[in-house]
Structure formats: C-alpha cells, structure tokens
Design a protein around this motif. Structure first.
Motif, PDB file in Angstrom:
ATOM      1  N   LEU A   1     -12.927  74.038  51.491  1.00 44.09           N
ATOM      2  CA  LEU A   1     -14.097  74.825  51.094  1.00 44.09           C
ATOM      3  C   LEU A   1     -15.119  74.856  52.227  1.00 44.09           C
ATOM      4  O   LEU A   1     -15.716  75.904  52.520  1.00 44.09           O
ATOM      5  CB  LEU A   1     -14.721  74.250  49.825  1.00 44.09           C
ATOM      6  N   ALA A   2     -15.301  73.699  52.858  1.00 41.79           N
ATOM      7  CA  ALA A   2     -16.281  73.638  53.956  1.00 41.79           C
ATOM      8  C   ALA A   2     -15.906  74.621  55.058  1.00 41.79           C
ATOM      9  O   ALA A   2     -16.780  75.200  55.709  1.00 41.79           O
ATOM     10  CB  ALA A   2     -16.363  72.213  54.497  1.00 41.79           C
ATOM     11  N   ALA A   3     -14.606  74.841  55.242  1.00 36.84           N
ATOM     12  CA  ALA A   3     -14.148  75.769  56.292  1.00 36.84           C
ATOM     13  C   ALA A   3     -14.556  77.206  55.996  1.00 36.84           C
ATOM     14  O   ALA A   3     -14.501  78.068  56.870  1.00 36.84           O
ATOM     15  CB  ALA A   3     -12.625  75.673  56.439  1.00 36.84           C
ATOM     16  N   LEU A   4     -14.954  77.468  54.747  1.00 38.80           N
ATOM     17  CA  LEU A   4     -15.381  78.828  54.391  1.00 38.80           C
ATOM     18  C   LEU A   4     -16.855  79.075  54.687  1.00 38.80           C
ATOM     19  O   LEU A   4     -17.320  80.215  54.653  1.00 38.80           O
ATOM     20  CB  LEU A   4     -15.140  79.072  52.893  1.00 38.80           C
ATOM     21  N   ALA A   5     -17.615  77.997  54.936  1.00 40.61           N
ATOM     22  CA  ALA A   5     -19.060  78.157  55.170  1.00 40.61           C
ATOM     23  C   ALA A   5     -19.309  78.602  56.595  1.00 40.61           C
ATOM     24  O   ALA A   5     -18.640  78.142  57.518  1.00 40.61           O
ATOM     25  CB  ALA A   5     -19.778  76.829  54.896  1.00 40.61           C
ATOM     26  N   ARG A   6     -20.264  79.503  56.763  1.00 47.86           N
ATOM     27  CA  ARG A   6     -20.627  79.944  58.115  1.00 47.86           C
ATOM     28  C   ARG A   6     -21.967  80.674  58.065  1.00 47.86           C
ATOM     29  O   ARG A   6     -22.356  81.192  57.015  1.00 47.86           O
ATOM     30  CB  ARG A   6     -19.557  80.860  58.688  1.00 47.86           C
ATOM     31  N   PRO A   7     -22.649  80.734  59.190  1.00 46.89           N
ATOM     32  CA  PRO A   7     -23.900  81.492  59.221  1.00 46.89           C
ATOM     33  C   PRO A   7     -23.629  82.952  58.844  1.00 46.89           C
ATOM     34  O   PRO A   7     -22.590  83.509  59.214  1.00 46.89           O
ATOM     35  CB  PRO A   7     -24.362  81.377  60.685  1.00 46.89           C
ATOM     36  N   GLY A   8     -24.533  83.543  58.092  1.00 45.85           N
ATOM     37  CA  GLY A   8     -24.367  84.936  57.692  1.00 45.85           C
ATOM     38  C   GLY A   8     -23.563  85.117  56.425  1.00 45.85           C
ATOM     39  O   GLY A   8     -23.306  86.242  56.001  1.00 45.85           O
ATOM     40  N   ARG A   9     -23.132  84.013  55.814  1.00 43.05           N
ATOM     41  CA  ARG A   9     -22.362  84.087  54.574  1.00 43.05           C
ATOM     42  C   ARG A   9     -22.979  83.134  53.552  1.00 43.05           C
ATOM     43  O   ARG A   9     -23.351  82.012  53.900  1.00 43.05           O
ATOM     44  CB  ARG A   9     -20.913  83.670  54.836  1.00 43.05           C
ATOM     45  N   VAL A  10     -23.061  83.591  52.306  1.00 45.04           N
ATOM     46  CA  VAL A  10     -23.417  82.666  51.220  1.00 45.04           C
ATOM     47  C   VAL A  10     -22.109  82.247  50.556  1.00 45.04           C
ATOM     48  O   VAL A  10     -21.320  83.104  50.116  1.00 45.04           O
ATOM     49  CB  VAL A  10     -24.378  83.326  50.204  1.00 45.04           C
ATOM     50  N   LEU A  11     -21.867  80.955  50.535  1.00 49.79           N
ATOM     51  CA  LEU A  11     -20.655  80.404  49.915  1.00 49.79           C
ATOM     52  C   LEU A  11     -21.058  79.732  48.614  1.00 49.79           C
ATOM     53  O   LEU A  11     -21.770  78.725  48.616  1.00 49.79           O
ATOM     54  CB  LEU A  11     -20.003  79.380  50.856  1.00 49.79           C
ATOM     55  N   VAL A  12     -20.617  80.307  47.495  1.00 47.16           N
ATOM     56  CA  VAL A  12     -20.971  79.771  46.176  1.00 47.16           C
ATOM     57  C   VAL A  12     -19.792  78.953  45.654  1.00 47.16           C
ATOM     58  O   VAL A  12     -18.692  79.489  45.470  1.00 47.16           O
ATOM     59  CB  VAL A  12     -21.287  80.912  45.188  1.00 47.16           C
ATOM     60  N   VAL A  13     -20.003  77.669  45.447  1.00 46.15           N
ATOM     61  CA  VAL A  13     -18.956  76.820  44.889  1.00 46.15           C
ATOM     62  C   VAL A  13     -19.385  76.407  43.486  1.00 46.15           C
ATOM     63  O   VAL A  13     -20.380  75.698  43.308  1.00 46.15           O
ATOM     64  CB  VAL A  13     -18.696  75.584  45.775  1.00 46.15           C
ATOM     65  N   ASP A  14     -18.646  76.883  42.497  1.00 49.98           N
ATOM     66  CA  ASP A  14     -18.956  76.582  41.098  1.00 49.98           C
ATOM     67  C   ASP A  14     -18.360  75.218  40.759  1.00 49.98           C
ATOM     68  O   ASP A  14     -17.149  75.077  40.593  1.00 49.98           O
ATOM     69  CB  ASP A  14     -18.364  77.681  40.212  1.00 49.98           C
ATOM     70  N   GLU A  15     -19.239  74.232  40.649  1.00 52.60           N
ATOM     71  CA  GLU A  15     -18.814  72.861  40.328  1.00 52.60           C
ATOM     72  C   GLU A  15     -19.156  72.511  38.881  1.00 52.60           C
ATOM     73  O   GLU A  15     -19.496  71.361  38.574  1.00 52.60           O
ATOM     74  CB  GLU A  15     -19.458  71.862  41.297  1.00 52.60           C
ATOM     75  N   ALA A  16     -19.041  73.479  37.969  1.00 57.39           N
ATOM     76  CA  ALA A  16     -19.382  73.208  36.560  1.00 57.39           C
ATOM     77  C   ALA A  16     -18.555  72.057  35.992  1.00 57.39           C
ATOM     78  O   ALA A  16     -19.001  71.363  35.074  1.00 57.39           O
ATOM     79  CB  ALA A  16     -19.183  74.471  35.726  1.00 57.39           C
ATOM     80  N   PHE A  17     -17.341  71.862  36.540  1.00 61.78           N
ATOM     81  CA  PHE A  17     -16.469  70.798  36.028  1.00 61.78           C
ATOM     82  C   PHE A  17     -16.314  69.642  37.014  1.00 61.78           C
ATOM     83  O   PHE A  17     -15.435  68.796  36.834  1.00 61.78           O
ATOM     84  CB  PHE A  17     -15.081  71.373  35.707  1.00 61.78           C
ATOM     85  N   ALA A  18     -17.134  69.598  38.053  1.00 62.58           N
ATOM     86  CA  ALA A  18     -16.953  68.535  39.059  1.00 62.58           C
ATOM     87  C   ALA A  18     -17.083  67.148  38.438  1.00 62.58           C
ATOM     88  O   ALA A  18     -16.413  66.199  38.871  1.00 62.58           O
ATOM     89  CB  ALA A  18     -17.977  68.700  40.182  1.00 62.58           C
TER      90      ALA A  18
END
Ligand SMILES: Cc1ncc(COP(=O)(O)O)c(C=O)c1O
Length: 363
Positions: A170-187
């Motif tokens: 998931l971290a590999a998907l983060a980058r400047p210019g992008r909003v990365l939404v990770v839904d952790e409702a069940f974390a």
C-alpha cells in the motif's frame, strides 16, 4: 496487464452493473440467523457504556470534538490536526468525494466495499476500477494502478475478500500529487503472530504523502447505529475535507464513544477480541474448506470469509429458507453469483450453520 483499468459504467440501471447501494443489513431480519452483517454483537463494556450514557445528559450543548480528537490522535501517535472525526467511515467517503471533485483520474480497487465508489459517482466523478484477480488470491500489485491516478481507494483488510494487503504494498501506492485512501474500517479485527498491534495498518504512518486512513468504530464495538469513525492524514488535506463537512456532524454521544475507544483499556480489549476472532475464523475456514465445491478465497484476515461455490446464489436462497442469512457476492464489482460472504461467529453457531449448508450441498 500493467496499469489496466476498467471504466466503471456510468448509467444507473445497467443490468450488468452490480447494485453498489446493496449492503448486508438488507439481507437480515425475518428471524434469520445473521451471518450477513459483520458487526460484532456483545454486551457493551462499562468503560464504553458509562461515558456514552453520561453524554446523554449533555445533549443541550453543541458537540465539542476537541477531547475526542485529542484521544484518537494519541492512540495513533499523531497530533490532533491529523484527525478528522466523522459520522462513520461512510461520511468520510462522502467528504473525500466532495472535497476532491477536482481529481482527474479516480481509481477504486475492487472487489471492495461499494460506498467509496458510490460516493465518488454521486459527486460526479468518472471512476475507473482495478479488479483484483481471484485466481491470484486477490493480491494487490501496485503496478496495476495507473501512474497518473490522482485519487486511489483501497480497503485493508478488504471487505468482502477478507484479504490483508502488506503495508509495504500500500505504501508503494503513495506519492506526491495523489491522495491514497486506505479504508481500515476492519483493521482492528486483524492480528498476526508476534505483532503487538494491528498488522499492516498505516494508521500511524506520517511519512506517506497524500495518505488518508479511514477508520470506523462500528464493527468491533457494535456501534453501527451511533455513526462514528474518523480520518487520519495530513492537516492540509483534512482541512479541505472538514470544509465540506456539515457543522456538528458527529454527535456528543458519538464523540464520547470515540474518546473511550481510543483509550488503552479499549485497545487492549480490541486486541483480545481480535485474537478470539482469529481462532473462530480458523474454525469457520476449516469447516468450510471440508465441504464439497467450496473454495475459501485468499487468506482470510478479518471478521468474515469469502467463498466461491458454483451455484452460490441458489444455495443462499436455500439457506434463507432454513433460517440463515449470508451476504450475496454479486453486488460487488469483480465477483458474481458464485460468491458468498460469511461472517465469523462463535464455533457453536458456525457448526450449526455448516450442518445446514452441508445438507443443502448434499441434496
Ligand atoms: C469496509 C467498510 N468500510 C466502511 C464501512 C462503513 O463503516 P461505518 O459504519 O463506520 O460508516 C463498512 C460498512 O459495512 C465497511 O464494510
């Protein structure tokens, strides 16, 4: 397949298009045993019931989110400016969709909870889907997400697959210019041997540009009716979301619950509940895997298990006739009528369910 995405159909009423507004709660009632909704039902502990009840004496005043915000921030090792309390995770998706209307290429990773895409579409976004492959255990390859996607939504652990993606992926998907939404409702339902906290959670990661973590108090604490959750992320991003949030969106009792559930006693209790859940899940998985035609998807890591079963839609109807509700799979993009999602319950309930399911499969 690198970077290949599928444009989500835009027309409502397309017969080939799954109903994104369908949820498990529509499948229960009529006295059915509920294996369709993944909300834990248990007596409320005093440390939660007491502040919640006390908050009812304070309803003449407008809600003050500051103490709950500070408590949630403390839990995740962040400053309060990195927390936005919401009326459940569901409100978080709407705020994201509304505030980020300028996104040029929103991408939703499926199969996953359908409200993120529904909220995007309702806000006028044109959504693309990355469909993960069942044959590959619904594994997420970051290269499947187009480089220029500037808004990416993914669940972890994912509903309905129960797959827990590695934090590094998931971290590999983060980058400047992008909003990365990770839904952790069940974390809070996840565990791993030797890991003291929630494995693969990004909730405490402050180094990833554009990361927004969505959290919910609904599931483990049985608070679906209270509507309380929160977003974690960079202050500037949260300010944009707060700007479109209705005033006083989170009620005083919901704030009391948020503060209580962020305390050390709550977090310790959550870990114990997750450990018990893992044992109950192992039991359900073992019993399901022994049935003819049933294939358990991926490596289940949450409060539910996804199965592939040819003719599952008919089996679901037969289960209903015998008093059991399970979640249909065909309303999730990337699945279809041969999939069912089953909630993890105590072993006695699981055994009773398996007995009924086995008879249906024998017939
Ligand atoms: C993966 C996932 N995220 C978010 C939600 C919504 O949670 P909340 O009750 O906090 O709005 C759900 C509810 O089913 C869910 O399954």
């Amino acid at each position: 397949m690198r970077g290949q995405t599928i444009a989500a159909p835009t027309g409502a009423g397309d017969p080939a298009e799954p109903d994104l507004t369908h949820h498990g709660d529509a499948e229960v009632g009529d006295g059915l045993v509920d294996l369709a909704v993944n909300v834990r039902r248990a007596p409320m502990p005093d440390w939660l019931a007491d502040p919640l009840t006390a908050a009812l004496g304070d309803l003449a005043a407008y809600p003050d989110p500051r103490p709950a915000r500070a408590a949630v921030a403390g839990r995740h090792g962040r400053p309060p400016a990195e927390v936005l309390l919401t009326a459940g995770a569901a409100e978080g998706f709407v705020l994201i969709a509304q505030a980020l209307r300028g996104a040029r290429r929103p991408v939703v990773v499926h199969p996953q909870f359908t409200e993120p895409e529904a909220a995007l579409r309702a806000a006028g976004h044109t959504v693309e889907r990355v469909l993960l492959d069942p044959a590959d255990g619904f594994r997420l390859d970051p290269a499947r997400v187009p480089d220029d996607a500037d808004l990416v939504m993914v669940g972890n652990p994912t509903n309905p697959t129960s797959v827990l993606h590695p934090a590094d992926t998931l971290a590999a998907l983060a980058r400047p210019g992008r909003v990365l939404v990770v839904d952790e409702a069940f974390a809070d339902t996840t565990t791993a041997p030797g890991v003291p906290g929630e494995p693969e959670s990004l909730a405490a990661r402050r180094d990833l540009p554009g990361l927004l973590v969505v959290r919910s108090l609904t599931k483990t604490w049985g608070l679906a009716g209270l509507r309380v959750g929160y977003l974690l992320g960079e202050p500037a991003l949260l300010e944009r979301l707060a700007a479109v949030q209705p005033l006083w969106a989170v009620s005083t009792p919901a704030l009391a619950a948020a503060a209580a559930c962020a305390g050390p006693e709550a977090v310790e209790a959550e870990r114990a509940i997750a450990a018990r859940l893992a044992a109950d899940r192992d039991h359900l998985v073992a019993r399901l895997a022994a049935l003819p035609g049933v294939r358990v998807a991926g490596a289940p890591a949450s409060a539910f298990v996804l199965i592939h079963l040819p003719g599952a839609a008919g089996v679901r109807e037969s289960l209903r006739e015998r008093g059991w509700a399970v979640r249909r799979g065909d309303t999730f993009p990337g699945l279809g009528p041969d999939w069912l999602r089953i909630a993890v319950r105590d072993p006695a309930t699981t055994d009773a369910f398996i007995e009924v399911l086995a008879k249906i499969l024998e017939a």
